[in-house]
Design an enzyme around this catalytic site. Structure first.
Site: not given
Length: 269
Positions: A148, A161
């Site tokens: 990501s 995250y």
């Protein structure tokens, strides 16, 4: 084009979003695909759609946080199709209660952080652990890990995250280094704003517009944007690529933070 003819690929988190799109693309390109998801009804629906379109696919239920289930997922692919050529680690813990608890680091819940790491990072390592021996037996193969842009640049929230995805990028390099001489390649793909069904249900349109303003391109991403790259990297056309992270983000992290403001100022001059 059928660039993946004869290849066997396992895709995790394949019940929706990026994983489902990748599975469809790989099947259209000739791969036999195992769709794995912790919600087996979703992966079975995806596999059924692929078969209805003339592709080859089966579904398995698998929580990548559980090593026994990961081992069974890989073993099922090998037993059903005779071997394994690629693994696309894509599963991520995106439950609303998890994202809602991933705010300020000052309010960090260690147990929740452990859950995030168990799925988003350790689950990928477990997938590689059980896939690599089978890839080597086939003479080599590829592991594609979904990272990501939050693993590249920090946010003011979602440290759990983001750090798990930074770990995915580092893990991918280590897999590439450890097993490259055995013919195993590993690449991470770092998506930016990708309009998956889950994201569309939870992000307001004005937030999408704000993020697109900071991109170099003019639209948010689609799950297929990631799936197409994953399929390319698994194919022979991508066979000289390994050990890197590839952002697929419309240019979100390619520029100075002041890019959007400078562009607006130039337009108003």
């Amino acid at each position: 084009m059928r660039n993946l003819e004869g290849k066997v690929v396992v895709v995790t988190g394949a019940g929706s979003g990026i994983g489902l799109a990748a599975a469809h693309i790989m099947a259209r390109q000739g791969a036999s695909v195992v769709l794995a998801d912790r919600f087996p009804e979703k992966s079975e629906a995806g596999a059924a759609d692929i078969r209805a379109a003339g592709g080859i696919a089966i579904a398995v239920g698998a929580d990548v946080a559980d090593e026994d289930q990961v081992r069974a997922m890989i073993d099922t692919a090998v037993a059903e199709f005779g071997g394994l050529d690629a693994l696309h680690n894509n599963a991520a813990l995106m439950d609303p209660d998890v994202l809602g608890g991933d705010g300020s680091l000052l309010e960090l819940d260690p147990d929740l952080y452990g859950r995030v790491l168990r799925v988003n990072l350790i689950g990928y390592a477990l997938g590689a652990k059980h896939a690599v021996p089978h890839l080597i037996r086939r003479g080599g193969g590829a592991i594609i890990n979904t990272g990501s842009v939050t693993g590249i640049s920090g946010e003011h929230v979602r440290a759990m995250y983001g750090s798990s995805k930074a770990g995915v990028i580092g893990l991918s390099r280590n897999i590439a280094v450890q097993f490259g001489k055995d013919g195993v390649r590993c690449i991470s793909i770092s998506p930016g704003l990708i309009m998956t069904p889950a994201l569309e249900a939870n992000i307001p349109p004005q937030e999408v517009e704000r993020l697109v303003r900071h991109m170099l391109l003019t639209r948010p991403g689609r799950p297929a944007d990631i799936g197409e790259l994953a399929a390319f990297l698994i194919s022979e056309a991508g066979s000289y690529i390994t050990g890197i992270d590839i952002p697929v983000d419309g240019g979100l992290v390619a520029h100075w933070p002041t890019f959007a403001d400078e562009r607006d100022a130039a337009a108003a001059a």
